[in-house]
Motif scaffolding. Structure first.
Motif, PDB file in Angstrom:
ATOM      1  N   ILE A 133     -14.151  -9.595  -5.051  1.00  0.00           N
ATOM      2  CA  ILE A 133     -13.265 -10.546  -4.357  1.00  0.00           C
ATOM      3  C   ILE A 133     -11.989 -10.735  -5.166  1.00  0.00           C
ATOM      4  CG2 ILE A 133     -12.987 -12.947  -3.651  1.00  0.00           C
ATOM      5  CD1 ILE A 133     -15.943 -13.077  -3.137  1.00  0.00           C
ATOM      6  N   PHE A 134     -12.190 -10.979  -6.433  1.00  0.00           N
ATOM      7  CA  PHE A 134     -11.090 -11.221  -7.357  1.00  0.00           C
ATOM      8  C   PHE A 134     -10.102 -10.058  -7.370  1.00  0.00           C
ATOM      9  CE2 PHE A 134      -9.709 -11.723 -11.874  1.00  0.00           C
ATOM     10  CZ  PHE A 134      -9.164 -12.980 -11.711  1.00  0.00           C
ATOM     11  N   VAL A 135     -10.619  -8.856  -7.579  1.00  0.00           N
ATOM     12  CA  VAL A 135      -9.737  -7.701  -7.723  1.00  0.00           C
ATOM     13  C   VAL A 135      -9.098  -7.318  -6.387  1.00  0.00           C
ATOM     14  CG1 VAL A 135      -9.654  -5.259  -8.322  1.00  0.00           C
ATOM     15  CG2 VAL A 135     -10.960  -6.817  -9.721  1.00  0.00           C
ATOM     16  N   ILE A 167      -6.085  -9.657  -5.723  1.00  0.00           N
ATOM     17  CA  ILE A 167      -4.938  -9.348  -6.579  1.00  0.00           C
ATOM     18  C   ILE A 167      -4.353  -7.981  -6.232  1.00  0.00           C
ATOM     19  CG2 ILE A 167      -4.240  -8.948  -8.941  1.00  0.00           C
ATOM     20  CD1 ILE A 167      -6.148 -10.992  -9.812  1.00  0.00           C
ATOM     21  N   ALA A 168      -5.239  -7.007  -5.973  1.00  0.00           N
ATOM     22  CA  ALA A 168      -4.753  -5.667  -5.658  1.00  0.00           C
ATOM     23  C   ALA A 168      -3.956  -5.680  -4.358  1.00  0.00           C
ATOM     24  CB  ALA A 168      -5.924  -4.697  -5.562  1.00  0.00           C
ATOM     25  N   SER A 169      -4.391  -6.479  -3.377  1.00  0.00           N
ATOM     26  CA  SER A 169      -3.652  -6.587  -2.121  1.00  0.00           C
ATOM     27  C   SER A 169      -2.231  -7.048  -2.383  1.00  0.00           C
ATOM     28  CB  SER A 169      -4.334  -7.590  -1.181  1.00  0.00           C
ATOM     29  OG  SER A 169      -5.562  -7.089  -0.778  1.00  0.00           O
ATOM     30  N   ALA A 170      -2.102  -8.082  -3.204  1.00  0.00           N
ATOM     31  CA  ALA A 170      -0.776  -8.624  -3.485  1.00  0.00           C
ATOM     32  C   ALA A 170       0.095  -7.581  -4.190  1.00  0.00           C
ATOM     33  CB  ALA A 170      -0.914  -9.877  -4.345  1.00  0.00           C
ATOM     34  N   VAL A 171      -0.462  -6.959  -5.219  1.00  0.00           N
ATOM     35  CA  VAL A 171       0.364  -6.061  -6.028  1.00  0.00           C
ATOM     36  C   VAL A 171       0.737  -4.795  -5.264  1.00  0.00           C
ATOM     37  CG1 VAL A 171       0.427  -4.687  -8.117  1.00  0.00           C
ATOM     38  CG2 VAL A 171      -0.545  -6.951  -8.168  1.00  0.00           C
ATOM     39  N   THR A 172      -0.238  -4.230  -4.532  1.00  0.00           N
ATOM     40  CA  THR A 172       0.088  -2.999  -3.808  1.00  0.00           C
ATOM     41  C   THR A 172       1.082  -3.283  -2.682  1.00  0.00           C
ATOM     42  OG1 THR A 172      -1.903  -3.312  -2.480  1.00  0.00           O
ATOM     43  CG2 THR A 172      -2.047  -1.785  -4.313  1.00  0.00           C
ATOM     44  N   TRP A 173       0.996  -4.474  -2.112  1.00  0.00           N
ATOM     45  CA  TRP A 173       2.000  -4.831  -1.093  1.00  0.00           C
ATOM     46  C   TRP A 173       3.389  -4.783  -1.719  1.00  0.00           C
ATOM     47  CZ3 TRP A 173       5.948  -8.212  -0.322  1.00  0.00           C
ATOM     48  CH2 TRP A 173       6.435  -8.338   0.989  1.00  0.00           C
ATOM     49  N   MET A 174       3.516  -5.364  -2.885  1.00  0.00           N
ATOM     50  CA  MET A 174       4.830  -5.400  -3.552  1.00  0.00           C
ATOM     51  C   MET A 174       5.308  -3.995  -3.893  1.00  0.00           C
ATOM     52  SD  MET A 174       4.921  -8.712  -5.950  1.00  0.00           S
ATOM     53  CE  MET A 174       3.281  -9.172  -6.339  1.00  0.00           C
ATOM     54  N   ILE A 175       4.407  -3.178  -4.433  1.00  0.00           N
ATOM     55  CA  ILE A 175       4.776  -1.804  -4.771  1.00  0.00           C
ATOM     56  C   ILE A 175       5.273  -1.077  -3.524  1.00  0.00           C
ATOM     57  CG2 ILE A 175       3.871   0.431  -5.528  1.00  0.00           C
ATOM     58  CD1 ILE A 175       4.027  -1.308  -7.839  1.00  0.00           C
ATOM     59  N   TYR A 176       4.507  -1.233  -2.457  1.00  0.00           N
ATOM     60  CA  TYR A 176       4.850  -0.517  -1.225  1.00  0.00           C
ATOM     61  C   TYR A 176       6.172  -1.020  -0.672  1.00  0.00           C
ATOM     62  CZ  TYR A 176       3.939   2.023   3.083  1.00  0.00           C
ATOM     63  OH  TYR A 176       4.008   2.906   4.123  1.00  0.00           O
ATOM     64  N   TYR A 177       6.332  -2.314  -0.647  1.00  0.00           N
ATOM     65  CA  TYR A 177       7.511  -2.909  -0.008  1.00  0.00           C
ATOM     66  C   TYR A 177       8.778  -2.668  -0.824  1.00  0.00           C
ATOM     67  CZ  TYR A 177      10.264  -6.380   2.521  1.00  0.00           C
ATOM     68  OH  TYR A 177      11.212  -7.000   3.266  1.00  0.00           O
ATOM     69  N   TYR A 178       8.700  -2.831  -2.117  1.00  0.00           N
ATOM     70  CA  TYR A 178       9.910  -2.770  -2.938  1.00  0.00           C
ATOM     71  C   TYR A 178      10.212  -1.385  -3.472  1.00  0.00           C
ATOM     72  CZ  TYR A 178      10.055  -7.830  -2.821  1.00  0.00           C
ATOM     73  OH  TYR A 178      10.135  -9.118  -2.410  1.00  0.00           O
ATOM     74  N   LEU A 179       9.201  -0.529  -3.614  1.00  0.00           N
ATOM     75  CA  LEU A 179       9.455   0.763  -4.245  1.00  0.00           C
ATOM     76  C   LEU A 179       9.343   1.947  -3.296  1.00  0.00           C
ATOM     77  CD1 LEU A 179       7.760   0.610  -7.748  1.00  0.00           C
ATOM     78  CD2 LEU A 179      10.177   0.823  -7.228  1.00  0.00           C
ATOM     79  N   LEU A 180       8.351   1.931  -2.423  1.00  0.00           N
ATOM     80  CA  LEU A 180       8.055   3.143  -1.665  1.00  0.00           C
ATOM     81  C   LEU A 180       8.715   3.157  -0.293  1.00  0.00           C
ATOM     82  CD1 LEU A 180       4.290   3.587  -2.553  1.00  0.00           C
ATOM     83  CD2 LEU A 180       6.294   4.369  -3.797  1.00  0.00           C
TER      84      LEU A 180
END
Lengths: 283, 213
Positions: free
Chosen positions: B47-49, B52-65
């Motif tokens: 649950i924890f990971v 957090i992974a949802s939040a971070v990968t969203w940011m990576i996808y949105y801002y970088l890719l």
């Protein structure tokens, strides 16, 4: 897509991944600095002495937990069943605690026969004790004897077995780690755990009457009782046609070793010397 | 918005349960479901990971890719290409590093929780369910024109509920398996076979939730 756009895409892709990797490594580096946990240095020193196999036999979740438990006095310094001797001494020194002297158990193969021991038939099957024991009760004339297909030797994860010149598997007590895997591997059940410092041992398992044993094996216990009579501390008794020595009472004087007509009582040390020196450790 | 989030929650926990319907994260499902306590620890870590992974990968996808106004490269170089093909690589990288960092932080701030999660925290770095939730977030919450409205919150909720769903399946399974320990099972079915059969039956039971939303 034009060539230059493709080129640009490749550059940005490389930059993105390299940048991400670099950034993340920086973050992790910062993390190790910021979140550095001061651990008791003794825990690391104990951890160095533990086997590091994380087998869980101590009852803790891996060697790290075990080391912590030892330092935090939640476990005895000798809690690790794979650690013994010097390692336990050093661990208890680091932990600042005495360990009560418990002698670890080592496996002993309670049969020391000859290569020429009589056989009922010749077995030509799968070369495994398990299979050989299933075939018409095993080929050895003695139904308690070692079959000599070395399931125990193969099962030992610590390579603690030697094979003497007569073909008997012999446990080297210094290498035995008391895992008891060989005890379970032996289909005849003639490997027993005994205290490592037990001075004298009768290397025979035959519960058959003297006549049967004498016919089946040149080195079987015939329950003559001479060892019982000669023992000054009454540490030996004959039960089920087999002489047994009580390690609590035995002081290792060795009189029974001399008197045994079948030469199957061995002093500690001689047992292993027999393996190294060629099956005749009595002389 | 709240209604939508509730639907995402119910959807990820019951209807499209990650383990029982999507068949993601099956190795811990079979491997760690032998006793209830370990299953609960594993579930907590997932649950924890996942959140957090949802939040971070969203940011990576949105801002970088993803190409668009928010793209970092567009800001730096004037124009940014479509780097979405890098998502597998970059997500794995980020999730692995993130879990490492979280582990260090936990050890420092909450040793009790760290010990409760134990070995499971580093293990789930390579859990396919984690990567799966990151990809599904993109499939669900990014349209052809870029991020949909409220996609960040939705991703977070989706990650969290996927973790809850995973934990639910794991705990159900381990409770059943603890009972199976003492049951009289034909010898050929003992161990893994009966576990797989149980998993199949559980999965069929969850099929009943299909019409829920």
């Amino acid at each position: 897509m034009s060539a230059s756009a493709g080129y640009e895409l490749a550059i940005t892709a490389i930059l993105t991944l390299a940048g991400l990797g670099f950034l993340l490594s920086l973050v992790l580096l910062a993390g190790t600095k910021i979140f550095k946990v001061k651990t008791d240095p003794r825990v690391d020193r104990v951890l160095d002495l533990l086997p590091g196999s994380n087998c869980g036999a101590c009852g803790f979740g891996g060697c790290n937990e075990c080391a912590r438990a030892i330092i935090e006095e939640a476990a005895a310094p000798d809690v690790c069943p794979l650690c013994r001797g010097e390692a336990v001494d050093r661990i208890s020194k680091i932990a600042g605690r005495e360990v009560k002297d418990t002698s670890p158990a080592v496996a002993v193969v309670l049969c020391r026969s000859r290569a020429s021991a009589p056989r009922n038939f010749l077995y030509r099957g799968i070369p495994e004790c398990r299979a050989a024991a299933a075939a018409a009760g095993g080929e050895t004339a003695c139904r308690w004897g070692c079959l000599r297909y070395y399931d125990c030797v193969r099962s030992c994860p610590f390579d603690a077995f030697e094979i003497d010149s007569e073909g008997n598997p012999v446990v080297d007590p210094r290498r035995c780690r008391s895992c008891e895997i060989c005890v379970r591997a032996c289909p005849r059940g003639i490997i027993k755990m005994t205290p490592a410092d037990k001075p004298v041992e009768v290397l025979c398992s035959s519960r058959d009457p003297a006549k049967t044993t004498a016919r089946a094996c040149p080195t079987g216990c015939i329950a003559c009782g001479r060892c019982v009579k000669v023992c000054p501390r009454s540490a030996i008794e004959v039960k089920d046609n087999l002489a047994r020595i009580d390690p609590e009472l035995c002081d290792g004087c060795g009189r029974c070793v001399e008197v045994c007509p079948r030469k199957i009582i061995y002093l500690q040390g001689a047992r292993e010397a027999a393996a190294a020196g060629g099956g005749d450790g009595q002389k | 918005m709240i209604g939508e989030l509730a639907i995402i929650f119910i959807g990820a926990v019951l209807v499209n349960n990650f383990v029982l319907t999507r068949f993601l994260g099956l190795c811990p499902y079979i491997g760690v479901s032998r006793d209830l306590k370990a299953a609960a620890g594993m579930g907590l870590a997932v649950i924890f990971v996942m959140t957090i992974a949802s939040a971070v990968t969203w940011m990576i996808y949105y801002y970088l890719l993803l190409p668009g106004p928010a793209n970092l490269w567009a800001g730096l170089l004037g124009r940014g290409g479509d780097l979405t093909f890098l998502r597998t690589l970059s997500f794995i990288l980020v999730i692995a590093a993130l879990v490492q960092l979280v582990e260090m932080a936990l050890l420092k701030t909450s040793p009790a929780l760290y010990r409760a999660l134990g070995i499971y925290l580093p293990l789930i770095t390579t859990n396919c369910a984690i990567l799966g939730v990151a990809f599904l977030n993109i499939d669900y919450f990014f349209g052809s024109a870029g991020a949909l409205e409220g996609s960040f919150t939705k991703s977070l909720v989706h990650g969290f509920s996927a973790g809850i769903g995973f934990t639910l399946a794991l705990i159900l399974m381990s409770a059943i398996r603890e009972r199976l320990e003492t049951a009289d099972i034909p010898e050929a079915f003992r161990g893994a076979p009966i576990a797989f059969l149980t998993a199949a039956l559980l999965s069929m039971a969850f099929l009943g939730f299909t019409g829920l939303i």
